[in-house]
Scaffold this active site. Structure first.
Site, mmCIF file in Angstrom:
data_model
loop_
_atom_site.group_PDB
_atom_site.id
_atom_site.type_symbol
_atom_site.label_atom_id
_atom_site.label_comp_id
_atom_site.label_asym_id
_atom_site.label_seq_id
_atom_site.Cartn_x
_atom_site.Cartn_y
_atom_site.Cartn_z
ATOM 1 N N GLN B 125 0.852 -1.198 0.000
ATOM 2 C CA GLN B 125 0.000 0.000 0.000
ATOM 3 C C GLN B 125 0.881 1.237 0.000
ATOM 4 O O GLN B 125 1.987 1.219 0.530
ATOM 5 C CB GLN B 125 -0.970 -0.008 1.181
ATOM 6 C CG GLN B 125 -0.342 -0.091 2.570
ATOM 7 C CD GLN B 125 0.133 1.233 3.127
ATOM 8 O OE1 GLN B 125 -0.144 2.291 2.565
ATOM 9 N NE2 GLN B 125 0.863 1.179 4.221
ATOM 10 N N SER B 128 0.315 6.880 2.885
ATOM 11 C CA SER B 128 0.867 8.032 3.593
ATOM 12 C C SER B 128 1.952 8.741 2.797
ATOM 13 O O SER B 128 2.602 8.151 1.930
ATOM 14 C CB SER B 128 1.462 7.585 4.930
ATOM 15 O OG SER B 128 0.464 7.081 5.771
ATOM 16 N N SER B 160 3.814 -0.255 3.733
ATOM 17 C CA SER B 160 4.105 -1.588 4.275
ATOM 18 C C SER B 160 4.263 -2.601 3.145
ATOM 19 O O SER B 160 3.584 -2.537 2.137
ATOM 20 C CB SER B 160 3.035 -2.026 5.277
ATOM 21 O OG SER B 160 1.760 -1.744 4.810
ATOM 22 N N GLU B 243 -10.554 -2.029 5.647
ATOM 23 C CA GLU B 243 -9.369 -2.145 6.478
ATOM 24 C C GLU B 243 -9.735 -2.045 7.958
ATOM 25 O O GLU B 243 -9.173 -2.726 8.791
ATOM 26 C CB GLU B 243 -8.390 -1.037 6.080
ATOM 27 C CG GLU B 243 -7.000 -1.245 6.612
ATOM 28 C CD GLU B 243 -6.022 -0.196 6.113
ATOM 29 O OE1 GLU B 243 -6.461 0.750 5.431
ATOM 30 O OE2 GLU B 243 -4.849 -0.323 6.424
ATOM 31 N N ASN B 357 -5.910 5.348 16.344
ATOM 32 C CA ASN B 357 -7.076 5.134 17.200
ATOM 33 C C ASN B 357 -7.701 6.450 17.662
ATOM 34 O O ASN B 357 -8.892 6.494 17.979
ATOM 35 C CB ASN B 357 -6.694 4.232 18.378
ATOM 36 C CG ASN B 357 -6.525 2.789 17.933
ATOM 37 O OD1 ASN B 357 -6.520 2.506 16.731
ATOM 38 N ND2 ASN B 357 -6.416 1.876 18.882
ATOM 39 N N GLU B 358 -6.888 7.522 17.650
ATOM 40 C CA GLU B 358 -7.467 8.833 17.990
ATOM 41 C C GLU B 358 -8.428 9.281 16.883
ATOM 42 O O GLU B 358 -9.507 9.811 17.167
ATOM 43 C CB GLU B 358 -6.349 9.871 18.180
ATOM 44 C CG GLU B 358 -5.576 9.715 19.487
ATOM 45 C CD GLU B 358 -4.722 8.450 19.536
ATOM 46 O OE1 GLU B 358 -4.223 8.020 18.478
ATOM 47 O OE2 GLU B 358 -4.576 7.883 20.634
#
Lengths: 306, 376
Positions: B125, B128, B160, B243, B357-358
């Protein structure tokens, strides 16, 4: 496999939710705590009309159960409403008498199924024993109350010591977990409403990420406790029931207690007052956290089963 | 409401279990985040694909077997219970493929999916960028119109599997006048193409689990655009949903890891250490909750949408807690190289990638609870 409520099960829960939402349950809980049982009794009668109690009683005794999924779903709604009275105890007693049988079962189960009998059960304290038609010890034997009411953090929970005491039954633990889940859900909803409307520094406090994240954490814990509860209900009558009930109780205890602490923090000082209604749920969440076996006891039960 | 597996599900489980018992390597493969391990995992993917077990829920024509989602969950349970190798194909089969199945042309599906299912082409992928992490819509890498296709320029990072994979996929700004999530295009590109420089990045333990990509006029034909040019954000969000949902971390991983944790606890724990017992109990309870939630998700008829954010927080935090507990049970051995340690390091990335997670908590608060969107 279909691990979601059926249309009928969903409808039953929604019917009960609507009935309770319109019934002034918070006022009934306050009256109950002050010793005025009339509003709570009226509430009990209208809940009984939905046929809830028959769902915990076998057909041979005039019921239609036990139907654990339906009962769990209904008790979640009772928890959400903070309705006062020994609903969990009466339903758990019905299941217990269904297993112990004998003359007590023959006499009382048809009355419970009809919603005519209020029963308390020692776990080890008997909730609202002074309002009950029958008090049982943990073995399902008729038991005498010893002494006066004990004051609980939750004044709507009037507790009594009972001769012989008793350990919680698995079915009762499951229902307590359902009640806790409903309490947690109600606390999340009232906290979200408050965060949307309460303004400080010129904006709704719910815009602040610090609060958002607290409330999101509560939702995560509640949403993952619910499948444990329903999975445990489906395990009724299997060797895994004890283990699965304990897992559900741990998750529901932690989720509802987190919801209570978060509600207190989100509301600020007003949440710390007796007169503001969230106190009814906040106090009950803490009281039930260690009732019907503490989380530590239930974690130990899970590990013994593994 | 029930939790019952049908006879077909049971037969499928038995077939998967038998195949895995016969084929899972007795010794764990070297880490898939190393060159040697990557090659070994690639061979394993080919073996899985040969047995039509790589992507069981895909249509038969693309290399799957049209299995139900429940059977896919069964496959995952058996896969992790058997201690089978990590899936080096994961970015392709779990992120790219669902997007292609929803937005791809039939030519793309026929060309791209079978080699992916067979383990012949491994995908990385490329979301970012140095300046676009959680705020992905601020990305700046560009796609410029060229004859018969597009030229890609810019930099991607935290990509990744890119250190050893064959092809990449990601979003590029195709309209230079556009801002934020408008004017982006979803493109696929070869990692060995002219103009691509791959610089591996060591993750926390030094293994090159991801890479930086430098793109200098990399030509991509029109056939490798997914969806319409300029519509990339909407196309990509369907991938992001997958995802965060079940596909990235199926419950099987946690169910199996928890079984092993309970085994480790029985073998290693001091019986008087009730604090440790409680942590193991919590790992078991939460793994079970995630498993049951998975059954609930596949039983629903509606799209779970933003509820996938609940899953992402739950599994990623469970994964860390579970592996921390294992390391604590190992005591002084906890820092030594082991499967537990490898999986612990892997788990630490969970709360960060696929939307931190934020960010997930913001999504839950705003889209599920209805709290007002605040200043960013």
């Amino acid at each position: 496999m279909r691990f979601v409520l059926s249309a009928e099960q969903k409808l039953f829960a929604e019917t009960l939710r609507k009935l309770l939402a319109d019934a002034g349950t918070a006022a009934a809980a306050r009256a109950w705590a002050a010793g005025d049982r009339a509003p709570g009794r009226r509430l009990w009668a209208s809940v009984a009309e939905t046929g809830l109690f028959a769902l915990a009683v076998a057909e041979e005794h005039g019921g239609a159960g036990p139907l654990p999924v339906e009962v769990v779903t209904a008790v979640e709604e009772l928890g959400r409403s903070a309705a006062p009275g020994p609903y969990v105890e009466t339903l758990a007693a019905a299941e217990l008498l269904g297993r112990t049988g004998g003359s007590l079962a023959g006499t009382w189960l048809p009355r419970i199924a009809e919603g005519e009998a209020v029963v308390s059960l020692a776990v080890p304290y008997a909730l609202d024993a002074d309002a009950a038609d029958l008090v049982l010890d943990g073995e399902g034997r008729e038991a005498a109350v010893t002494g006066d009411v004990r004051t609980s953090l939750d004044p709507a929970r009037r507790l009594f010591a009972v001769e012989g005491g008793g350990d919680p039954t698995d079915f009762g633990v499951l229902l307590c977990a359902a009640q806790q889940l409903g309490i947690g859900q109600a606390l999340l909803e009232v906290s979200v409403d408050y965060a949307r409307t309460r303004r400080q520094f010129g904006r709704a406090i719910g815009e602040y990420q610090a609060l958002k994240h607290h409330l999101a954490n509560v939702m995560v814990e509640l949403e993952f406790a619910r499948p444990l509860l329903r999975g445990a209900a489906l395990a009724y009558g299997t060797p895994e029931f004890t283990r699965d009930v304990s897992a559900a109780k741990v998750a529901a205890s932690e989720a509802s207690y987190l919801a209570a602490k978060t509600a207190l923090q989100v509301h600020g000082a007003i949440g710390y007052t007796d007169e503001y209604d969230p106190s009814l749920w906040i106090r009950k969440a803490r009281a039930l956290y260690s009732a019907w076996g503490s989380p530590a006891e239930h974690r130990a039960r899970v590990m013994r089963a593994l | 409401m029930d939790l019952d597996f049908g006879p077909e599900d049971a037969a499928f489980r038995a077939e998967v279990r038998d195949w895995l018992r016969a084929h899972v390597p007795a010794e764990p493969l070297p880490s898939l985040e190393t060159e040697e391990g990557f090659a070994a995992h690639r061979e394993w993917e080919k073996a899985l694909g040969g047995a039509r077990l790589g992507v069981v829920s895909w249509p038969r024509e693309y290399g799957g077997r049209g299995a139900s989602l429940l059977q896919w969950l069964v496959f995952e349970e058996e896969y992790y219970a058997a201690g089978a190798p990590g899936r080096v194909s994961q970015n392709g089969i779990n992120l790219l493929a669902p997007t292609l199945l929803e937005h791809g042309t039939s030519e793309q599906l026929t060309r791209i999916l079978p080699p992916m299912a067979a383990g012949e082409v491994i995908w990385a992928q490329a979301w970012s960028e140095p300046g676009a992490g959680s705020d992905l819509a601020s990305l700046r890498a560009t796609a410029t119109r060229a004859d018969g296709g597009w030229l890609l320029d810019g930099q991607k990072t935290w990509s990744s599997r890119a250190a050893f994979a064959d092809r990449g996929f990601g979003l590029f700004r195709s309209d230079p006048e556009s801002e934020r999530h408008r004017g982006l295009t979803y493109l696929m590109f070869p990692l060995d193409a002219e103009g691509v420089t791959v610089r591996p990045i060591g993750r926390l333990d030094g293994k090159p689990a991801f890479a930086e990509l430098f793109l200098d006029k990399v030509f991509v034909p029109d056939a490798d655009v997914i969806g319409a040019p300029g519509d990339g954000w909407r196309v990509a969000m369907s991938t992001a949903g997958n995802e965060r949902g079940l596909t990235l971390r199926s419950p099987g991983r946690f169910t199996a890891a928890t079984e092993r944790l309970v085994g480790l606890w029985k073998e290693r724990a001091d019986p008087s250490d009730t604090a440790m017992r409680d942590r193991v109990a919590d790992a078991w309870i939460r793994s079970r909750a995630y498993r049951l939630k998975g059954f609930e998700t596949i039983s629903r008829s509606d799209d779970i949408g933003s509820e996938s954010s609940l899953n992402k927080i739950y599994w990623s935090e469970l994964d860390v807690a579970l592996h921390e507990t294992a390391l604590d049970l190992l005591g002084a051995d906890g820092e030594l190289e082991s499967e537990w340690l490898e999986n612990y390091v892997f788990s630490l990335a969970g709360p960060i990638y696929a939307g931190t997670n934020e960010i997930q908590r913001n999504v839950i608060a705003e889209r599920l609870l209805g709290l007002p969107r605040g200043a960013r």
